[in-house]
Write a protein that holds these residues in place. Structure first.
Motif, PDB file in Angstrom:
ATOM      1  N   PHE A  40     -26.625  39.882  73.684  1.00 19.90           N
ATOM      2  CA  PHE A  40     -26.352  39.409  72.321  1.00 19.90           C
ATOM      3  C   PHE A  40     -26.214  37.890  72.241  1.00 19.90           C
ATOM      4  O   PHE A  40     -26.470  37.288  71.189  1.00 19.90           O
ATOM      5  CB  PHE A  40     -25.065  40.070  71.807  1.00 19.90           C
ATOM      6  CG  PHE A  40     -24.587  39.508  70.506  1.00 19.90           C
ATOM      7  CD1 PHE A  40     -25.206  39.848  69.306  1.00 19.90           C
ATOM      8  CD2 PHE A  40     -23.534  38.597  70.470  1.00 19.90           C
ATOM      9  CE1 PHE A  40     -24.789  39.301  68.102  1.00 19.90           C
ATOM     10  CE2 PHE A  40     -23.110  38.044  69.273  1.00 19.90           C
ATOM     11  CZ  PHE A  40     -23.728  38.396  68.085  1.00 19.90           C
ATOM     12  N   HIS A  44     -26.223  35.063  68.802  1.00 17.41           N
ATOM     13  CA  HIS A  44     -24.946  34.767  68.129  1.00 17.41           C
ATOM     14  C   HIS A  44     -25.142  33.682  67.061  1.00 17.41           C
ATOM     15  O   HIS A  44     -25.601  32.589  67.365  1.00 17.41           O
ATOM     16  CB  HIS A  44     -23.905  34.305  69.150  1.00 17.41           C
ATOM     17  CG  HIS A  44     -22.555  34.094  68.530  1.00 17.41           C
ATOM     18  ND1 HIS A  44     -21.895  32.883  68.540  1.00 17.41           N
ATOM     19  CD2 HIS A  44     -21.767  34.949  67.852  1.00 17.41           C
ATOM     20  CE1 HIS A  44     -20.737  33.019  67.903  1.00 17.41           C
ATOM     21  NE2 HIS A  44     -20.633  34.267  67.470  1.00 17.41           N
ATOM     22  N   PRO A  45     -24.759  33.983  65.813  1.00 15.26           N
ATOM     23  CA  PRO A  45     -24.979  33.021  64.721  1.00 15.26           C
ATOM     24  C   PRO A  45     -24.252  31.695  64.931  1.00 15.26           C
ATOM     25  O   PRO A  45     -24.686  30.662  64.423  1.00 15.26           O
ATOM     26  CB  PRO A  45     -24.423  33.747  63.487  1.00 15.26           C
ATOM     27  CG  PRO A  45     -24.420  35.191  63.836  1.00 15.26           C
ATOM     28  CD  PRO A  45     -24.189  35.251  65.320  1.00 15.26           C
ATOM     29  N   ALA A  62      -9.660  34.251  70.027  1.00 19.72           N
ATOM     30  CA  ALA A  62     -10.761  33.388  69.602  1.00 19.72           C
ATOM     31  C   ALA A  62     -11.666  34.120  68.617  1.00 19.72           C
ATOM     32  O   ALA A  62     -12.104  33.566  67.608  1.00 19.72           O
ATOM     33  CB  ALA A  62     -11.565  32.935  70.827  1.00 19.72           C
ATOM     34  N   SER A  69     -16.570  38.459  60.116  1.00 23.91           N
ATOM     35  CA  SER A  69     -16.656  39.481  59.076  1.00 23.91           C
ATOM     36  C   SER A  69     -16.511  40.871  59.701  1.00 23.91           C
ATOM     37  O   SER A  69     -16.592  41.019  60.933  1.00 23.91           O
ATOM     38  CB  SER A  69     -18.014  39.381  58.382  1.00 23.91           C
ATOM     39  OG  SER A  69     -19.034  39.626  59.332  1.00 23.91           O
ATOM     40  N   TYR A  79     -22.015  47.368  72.218  1.00 23.85           N
ATOM     41  CA  TYR A  79     -21.922  46.655  73.497  1.00 23.85           C
ATOM     42  C   TYR A  79     -20.746  47.116  74.352  1.00 23.85           C
ATOM     43  O   TYR A  79     -20.552  46.644  75.460  1.00 23.85           O
ATOM     44  CB  TYR A  79     -21.821  45.141  73.253  1.00 23.85           C
ATOM     45  CG  TYR A  79     -23.024  44.586  72.536  1.00 23.85           C
ATOM     46  CD1 TYR A  79     -24.241  44.440  73.201  1.00 23.85           C
ATOM     47  CD2 TYR A  79     -22.970  44.241  71.190  1.00 23.85           C
ATOM     48  CE1 TYR A  79     -25.365  43.953  72.550  1.00 23.85           C
ATOM     49  CE2 TYR A  79     -24.089  43.752  70.520  1.00 23.85           C
ATOM     50  CZ  TYR A  79     -25.282  43.615  71.201  1.00 23.85           C
ATOM     51  OH  TYR A  79     -26.386  43.148  70.565  1.00 23.85           O
TER      52      TYR A  79
HETATM   53  C1  HEM Z   1     -16.385  35.748  72.180  1.00 22.81           C
HETATM   54  C2  HEM Z   1     -15.970  34.852  71.307  1.00 22.81           C
HETATM   55  C3  HEM Z   1     -16.608  34.511  70.004  1.00 22.81           C
HETATM   56  C4  HEM Z   1     -16.312  33.399  69.292  1.00 22.81           C
HETATM   57  C5  HEM Z   1     -15.295  32.330  69.680  1.00 22.81           C
HETATM   58  C6  HEM Z   1     -17.132  33.418  68.107  1.00 22.81           C
HETATM   59  C7  HEM Z   1     -17.110  32.436  67.136  1.00 22.81           C
HETATM   60  C8  HEM Z   1     -17.879  32.433  65.991  1.00 22.81           C
HETATM   61  C9  HEM Z   1     -17.903  31.389  65.012  1.00 22.81           C
HETATM   62  C10 HEM Z   1     -17.092  30.078  65.088  1.00 22.81           C
HETATM   63  C11 HEM Z   1     -18.758  31.753  64.045  1.00 22.81           C
HETATM   64  C12 HEM Z   1     -19.084  30.960  62.797  1.00 22.81           C
HETATM   65  C13 HEM Z   1     -20.376  30.222  63.025  1.00 22.81           C
HETATM   66  C14 HEM Z   1     -20.818  29.421  61.830  1.00 22.81           C
HETATM   67  O1  HEM Z   1     -20.335  29.636  60.730  1.00 22.81           O
HETATM   68  O2  HEM Z   1     -21.701  28.576  62.049  1.00 22.81           O
HETATM   69  C15 HEM Z   1     -19.281  33.043  64.391  1.00 22.81           C
HETATM   70  C16 HEM Z   1     -20.159  33.770  63.630  1.00 22.81           C
HETATM   71  C17 HEM Z   1     -20.543  35.051  63.889  1.00 22.81           C
HETATM   72  N1  HEM Z   1     -20.277  35.756  65.039  1.00 22.81           N
HETATM   73 FE1  HEM Z   1     -19.099  35.160  66.557  1.00 22.81          FE
HETATM   74  N2  HEM Z   1     -17.912  34.521  68.092  1.00 22.81           N
HETATM   75  C18 HEM Z   1     -17.642  35.234  69.250  1.00 22.81           C
HETATM   76  C19 HEM Z   1     -18.230  36.412  69.634  1.00 22.81           C
HETATM   77  C20 HEM Z   1     -19.023  37.197  68.821  1.00 22.81           C
HETATM   78  C21 HEM Z   1     -19.505  38.487  69.174  1.00 22.81           C
HETATM   79  C22 HEM Z   1     -19.254  39.171  70.518  1.00 22.81           C
HETATM   80  C23 HEM Z   1     -20.210  38.960  68.091  1.00 22.81           C
HETATM   81  C24 HEM Z   1     -20.935  40.257  67.889  1.00 22.81           C
HETATM   82  C25 HEM Z   1     -21.206  41.145  68.817  1.00 22.81           C
HETATM   83  C26 HEM Z   1     -20.188  37.929  67.074  1.00 22.81           C
HETATM   84  C27 HEM Z   1     -20.786  37.995  65.850  1.00 22.81           C
HETATM   85  C28 HEM Z   1     -20.833  36.993  64.911  1.00 22.81           C
HETATM   86  C29 HEM Z   1     -21.494  37.099  63.625  1.00 22.81           C
HETATM   87  C30 HEM Z   1     -22.251  38.299  63.077  1.00 22.81           C
HETATM   88  C31 HEM Z   1     -21.316  35.880  62.975  1.00 22.81           C
HETATM   89  C32 HEM Z   1     -21.801  35.481  61.577  1.00 22.81           C
HETATM   90  C33 HEM Z   1     -20.664  35.447  60.591  1.00 22.81           C
HETATM   91  C34 HEM Z   1     -19.967  36.775  60.426  1.00 22.81           C
HETATM   92  O3  HEM Z   1     -20.620  37.762  60.080  1.00 22.81           O
HETATM   93  O4  HEM Z   1     -18.745  36.828  60.680  1.00 22.81           O
HETATM   94  N3  HEM Z   1     -19.440  36.873  67.559  1.00 22.81           N
HETATM   95  N4  HEM Z   1     -18.740  33.431  65.579  1.00 22.81           N
END
Ligand code: HEM
Length: 118
Positions: A40, A44-45, A62, A69, A79
């Motif tokens: 994944f 990651h976005p 974190a 969301s 996963y």
């Molecule tokens: C492991 C630590 C993780 C951190 C610190 C993290 C942090 C973030 C941050 C800061 C954003 C915002 C990005 C932006 O607005 O430009 C984001 C968005 C996103 N992340 Fe993560 N992420 C993590 C893991 C994951 C994982 C494991 C998944 C899914 C399996 C995931 C799915 C998403 C999705 C779908 C978004 C788009 C916005 C939303 O739908 O919430 N992230 N992430």
């Protein structure tokens, strides 16, 4: 047939070894569950580094602090590979927890008090 397949438990030591370094597997812990997010990371976005930074570690705070969301939380599900070993989970300390000896000490104290009164 059972609906719930046997859960696989991983120790912190084993999880730490899968920290995504040198193109290895990247596992993260979220709420005591273990996820292999290797495939994944590139999608990651927020960029791959935000995830790899937590490779082999507990990403619960974190992940939640990032304001993900409910869609993002649901994306974790496929996963999941198992759960954190029970002995490696943080134990919540109960305030004022009494040791088993406290009861005995109190009993002795009351006998002494009774002796004085009587
Ligand atoms: C492991 C630590 C993780 C951190 C610190 C993290 C942090 C973030 C941050 C800061 C954003 C915002 C990005 C932006 O607005 O430009 C984001 C968005 C996103 N992340 Fe993560 N992420 C993590 C893991 C994951 C994982 C494991 C998944 C899914 C399996 C995931 C799915 C998403 C999705 C779908 C978004 C788009 C916005 C939303 O739908 O919430 N992230 N992430």
């Amino acid at each position: 047939m059972s609906d719930k397949p046997d859960v696989k438990y991983y120790s912190l030591v084993e999880i730490k070894q899968n920290n995504g370094v040198n193109d290895g597997k990247c596992w993260i812990i979220y709420k005591n569950k273990v996820y292999d997010v290797t495939d994944f990371i590139k999608d990651h976005p927020g960029g791959p580094e935000l995830v790899t930074e937590w490779g082999g570690k507990d990403s619960t705070k974190a992940f939640d602090n990032a304001g993900h969301s409910s869609d993002a939380r649901n994306m974790l599900k496929p996963y999941k590979i198992g759960e954190l070993a029970m002995e490696d989970r943080a134990v919540k300390q109960t305030k004022n927890a009494k040791s088993p000896n406290a009861q005995v000490r109190r009993s002795i104290a009351s006998i002494v008090t009774c002796g004085l009164c009587g």
